[in-house]
Scaffold this motif. Structure first.
Motif, PDB file in Angstrom:
ATOM      1  N   ALA A 175      -8.504  28.701   7.339  1.00 57.36           N
ATOM      2  CA  ALA A 175      -8.003  27.340   7.129  1.00 57.36           C
ATOM      3  C   ALA A 175      -7.744  26.604   8.430  1.00 57.36           C
ATOM      4  O   ALA A 175      -7.730  25.373   8.458  1.00 57.36           O
ATOM      5  CB  ALA A 175      -6.730  27.375   6.291  1.00 57.36           C
ATOM      6  N   GLY A 176      -7.504  27.342   9.513  1.00 56.74           N
ATOM      7  CA  GLY A 176      -7.194  26.695  10.780  1.00 56.74           C
ATOM      8  C   GLY A 176      -6.524  27.652  11.743  1.00 56.74           C
ATOM      9  O   GLY A 176      -6.647  28.879  11.609  1.00 56.74           O
ATOM     10  N   ILE A 177      -5.791  27.111  12.706  1.00 52.12           N
ATOM     11  CA  ILE A 177      -5.074  27.929  13.671  1.00 52.12           C
ATOM     12  C   ILE A 177      -3.579  27.885  13.374  1.00 52.12           C
ATOM     13  O   ILE A 177      -3.066  26.892  12.857  1.00 52.12           O
ATOM     14  CB  ILE A 177      -5.340  27.464  15.121  1.00 52.12           C
ATOM     15  CG1 ILE A 177      -4.970  25.984  15.294  1.00 52.12           C
ATOM     16  CG2 ILE A 177      -6.799  27.709  15.501  1.00 52.12           C
ATOM     17  CD1 ILE A 177      -5.118  25.472  16.717  1.00 52.12           C
ATOM     18  N   VAL A 178      -2.885  28.944  13.715  1.00 53.54           N
ATOM     19  CA  VAL A 178      -1.439  29.007  13.549  1.00 53.54           C
ATOM     20  C   VAL A 178      -0.820  28.958  14.937  1.00 53.54           C
ATOM     21  O   VAL A 178      -1.172  29.764  15.812  1.00 53.54           O
ATOM     22  CB  VAL A 178      -1.013  30.278  12.801  1.00 53.54           C
ATOM     23  CG1 VAL A 178       0.511  30.359  12.710  1.00 53.54           C
ATOM     24  CG2 VAL A 178      -1.639  30.310  11.407  1.00 53.54           C
ATOM     25  N   VAL A 261      -2.357  24.570  11.592  1.00 57.73           N
ATOM     26  CA  VAL A 261      -3.067  23.335  11.912  1.00 57.73           C
ATOM     27  C   VAL A 261      -4.484  23.470  11.378  1.00 57.73           C
ATOM     28  O   VAL A 261      -5.258  24.314  11.850  1.00 57.73           O
ATOM     29  CB  VAL A 261      -3.104  23.092  13.437  1.00 57.73           C
ATOM     30  CG1 VAL A 261      -3.887  21.817  13.750  1.00 57.73           C
ATOM     31  CG2 VAL A 261      -1.690  23.014  14.003  1.00 57.73           C
ATOM     32  N   PRO A 262      -4.855  22.684  10.361  1.00 59.19           N
ATOM     33  CA  PRO A 262      -6.217  22.776   9.807  1.00 59.19           C
ATOM     34  C   PRO A 262      -7.273  22.532  10.874  1.00 59.19           C
ATOM     35  O   PRO A 262      -7.046  21.786  11.837  1.00 59.19           O
ATOM     36  CB  PRO A 262      -6.230  21.675   8.735  1.00 59.19           C
ATOM     37  CG  PRO A 262      -4.794  21.444   8.390  1.00 59.19           C
ATOM     38  CD  PRO A 262      -4.027  21.679   9.658  1.00 59.19           C
ATOM     39  N   TRP A 263      -8.426  23.155  10.697  1.00 62.22           N
ATOM     40  CA  TRP A 263      -9.477  23.022  11.704  1.00 62.22           C
ATOM     41  C   TRP A 263      -9.848  21.562  11.975  1.00 62.22           C
ATOM     42  O   TRP A 263     -10.169  21.192  13.104  1.00 62.22           O
ATOM     43  CB  TRP A 263     -10.728  23.803  11.261  1.00 62.22           C
ATOM     44  CG  TRP A 263     -10.592  25.283  11.439  1.00 62.22           C
ATOM     45  CD1 TRP A 263     -10.547  26.235  10.473  1.00 62.22           C
ATOM     46  CD2 TRP A 263     -10.473  25.986  12.683  1.00 62.22           C
ATOM     47  NE1 TRP A 263     -10.407  27.491  11.013  1.00 62.22           N
ATOM     48  CE2 TRP A 263     -10.364  27.377  12.373  1.00 62.22           C
ATOM     49  CE3 TRP A 263     -10.446  25.605  14.021  1.00 62.22           C
ATOM     50  CZ2 TRP A 263     -10.235  28.348  13.360  1.00 62.22           C
ATOM     51  CZ3 TRP A 263     -10.319  26.576  15.006  1.00 62.22           C
ATOM     52  CH2 TRP A 263     -10.211  27.936  14.668  1.00 62.22           C
ATOM     53  N   GLU A 264      -9.778  20.719  10.938  1.00 58.67           N
ATOM     54  CA  GLU A 264     -10.134  19.316  11.149  1.00 58.67           C
ATOM     55  C   GLU A 264      -9.129  18.576  12.020  1.00 58.67           C
ATOM     56  O   GLU A 264      -9.409  17.471  12.503  1.00 58.67           O
ATOM     57  CB  GLU A 264     -10.292  18.596   9.811  1.00 58.67           C
ATOM     58  CG  GLU A 264      -9.060  18.571   8.945  1.00 58.67           C
ATOM     59  CD  GLU A 264      -9.043  19.718   7.931  1.00 58.67           C
ATOM     60  OE1 GLU A 264      -8.383  19.533   6.879  1.00 58.67           O
ATOM     61  OE2 GLU A 264      -9.686  20.751   8.190  1.00 58.67           O
TER      62      GLU A 264
END
Length: 486
Positions: A175-178, A261-264
């Motif tokens: 989903a993204g980075i933490v 934080v979502p990849w977008e």
């Protein structure tokens, strides 16, 4: 579409976690220390709809209106329109506010100018930043910029101490980075989103680092906590401290406790080259509205000092006029730098029109380096009464009012209550807790002085002075080869 003030207020009722004075804040819009500045930001949104101010606050495109502060600058008139809108807001609210979005959005434009670097790393990043810029124009959020970290022991690399002292990525997911860490940011608690950027970090020669990170963080995201400094509003009556109670901008230690934080929303990640680029070009646009706020502050200082000497007739004395001239020269220097930076504006790598960088960065140093001296000069012009005058309650109490009227009235034009109001403004502007905070804020709000001087060094055209002195001295071409490697 441009938002209304009520729509902005409603956007803050999103379950965000805020603390001030050690207490949890459930309703920031009605909290005594948040309400004044939230009302100002709401007023700015409402000015975009007010028929009397809409023309200056917005622009029209394809039948829709958008905020002028968020408009991408392509020509000189765009900068003049932005400048007119800021002046209109400052005059409307009767004070100076800085972090309201038109300043911080420029940092996103600076990052967009580095899209070639971002494309070398990952083409998604340049696409993300472009989408976010246009999304801001469309949705009109209150966008701020997450600033500096707690840092810890600066003699050590981030990884050699508590790693959370600088914001970093702890893991990647589909989903993204933490991310984890903390950032200081003015207005974060009552904004909608922040551009989180890396601080000036000790990366050494590393090409990759989990601390080299730029992303968009939403202020109500799970794991985001806002721990705010005590505000100045409500500490003392507004009649005695009009600026403290009206235009205090609340600073926040924004805790990032495993925030996804979502990849977008990732603008760059790991590559220290991208992080270094944004740190060196960060303020190529945002410095303009920031310095313009200092110009408004200068006008407030000059006005308070001039009224104080006019009320007693001291403005006729040459020594007083000389001090007023010093204030005027400082003010006009700021104005000249801003005007010239737009008159000689340059095309950015991405095709935007950026103010002349050497002039703009010099204007920031001129404005801020001289601010402490000018405040002290204004204190001298206002006189010692700004630190000894009793409060408004004393001027109104039946037992003391006759004495206040006697000793603070000068003539039919300057009665005691008007003198009290003027001295109260000058005290709050120059001599209060708010005044000291404002001075420190101006010093560091766009990086510390050494970084501001470094920006001048990077942007000044050294070639002209080298050529001129080389020719005047009749130096050989061999010297020229060495001298240009500046």
């Amino acid at each position: 579409m441009i938002r209304t003030g009520d729509e902005y207020r409603e956007s803050l009722n999103d379950g965000r976690q805020i603390w001030i004075n050690g207490e949890r804040v459930d309703d920031p819009c009605n909290h005594p220390q948040f309400k004044p500045v939230i009302d100002i930001r709401a007023r700015i949104y409402d000015m975009q709809h007010d028929p009397e101010t809409q023309g200056a606050m917005t622009y029209e495109e394809q039948g829709e209106r958008f905020a002028i502060g968020l408009r991408l600058p392509y020509e000189q008139q765009d900068w003049q329109d932005k400048r007119d809108a800021v002046d209109l807001v400052m005059n409307d609210i009767g004070g100076v506010v800085t972090r309201v979005g038109d300043e911080t959005i420029g940092e996103m434009w600076s990052l967009w100018d580095g899209k070639d670097i971002l494309n070398e790393i990952d083409p998604r990043f340049a696409t993300n930043i472009e989408r976010h810029i246009h999304q801001c124009i469309k949705d009109d959020p209150f966008h701020v910029s997450a600033n500096t970290d707690p840092k810890g022991d600066r003699s050590k690399a981030p990884q050699d101490q508590d790693p959370d002292m600088l914001v970093h990525v702890v893991r990647e997911t589909d989903a993204g980075i933490v991310i984890r860490g903390a950032k200081y940011e003015t207005a974060a608690a009552y904004s909608n989103q922040a551009f989180l950027k890396p601080t000036i970090a000790n990366w050494g020669n590393d090409k990759l680092s989990d601390y080299a990170l730029g992303c968009i963080v939403h202020m109500n995201a799970p794991g985001v906590k806002h721990i705010c400094r005590t505000g100045f509003a409500g500490r003392a009556p507004e009649a005695d401290y009009p600026l403290s109670n009206r235009v205090d901008e609340i600073d926040t230690l924004m805790i990032l406790d495993d925030v996804l934080v979502p990849w977008e929303d990732v603008l760059f990640y790991q590559h220290t080259r991208a992080a270094s680029f944004i740190r060196t070009t960060l303020h190529r646009y945002s410095a303009f509205p920031f310095v313009q706020r200092t110009l408004s502050y200068a006008d407030l200082i000059i006005g308070a000092a001039l009224w104080n000497v006019k009320q007693t007739g001291l403005d006729k004395q040459q020594a007083v006029q000389e001090k007023l001239s010093e204030l005027a020269i400082w003010r006009e220097g700021i104005n000249a730098f801003l005007t010239a930076s737009v008159a000689t504006a340059e095309k950015s790598p991405n095709g935007l029109l950026m103010p002349n960088q050497s002039l703009l960065m010099s204007s920031r140093v001129h404005a801020l380096t001289n601010l402490p001296h000018m405040m002290h000069l204004a204190r001298e012009l206002c006189g010692g009464q700004i630190c000894v005058t009793p409060d408004a309650a004393t001027f109104a109490a039946p037992d003391t009012k006759p004495w206040m009227d006697k000793f603070y009235s000068i003539n039919e034009e300057w009665v005691a209550d008007d003198r009290r109001k003027l001295l109260g403004l000058a005290r709050d502007l120059l001599n209060s807790d708010y005044a000291g905070h404002r001075l420190t804020f101006q010093l560091f709000a766009q990086s510390p002085p050494f970084a501001q001087l470094a920006a001048v060094y990077r942007n000044f055209d050294w070639q002209g002075p080298l050529e001129f002195s080389h020719k005047a001295a009749g130096l050989s071409d061999n010297v020229w080869g060495k001298g240009t490697r500046h």
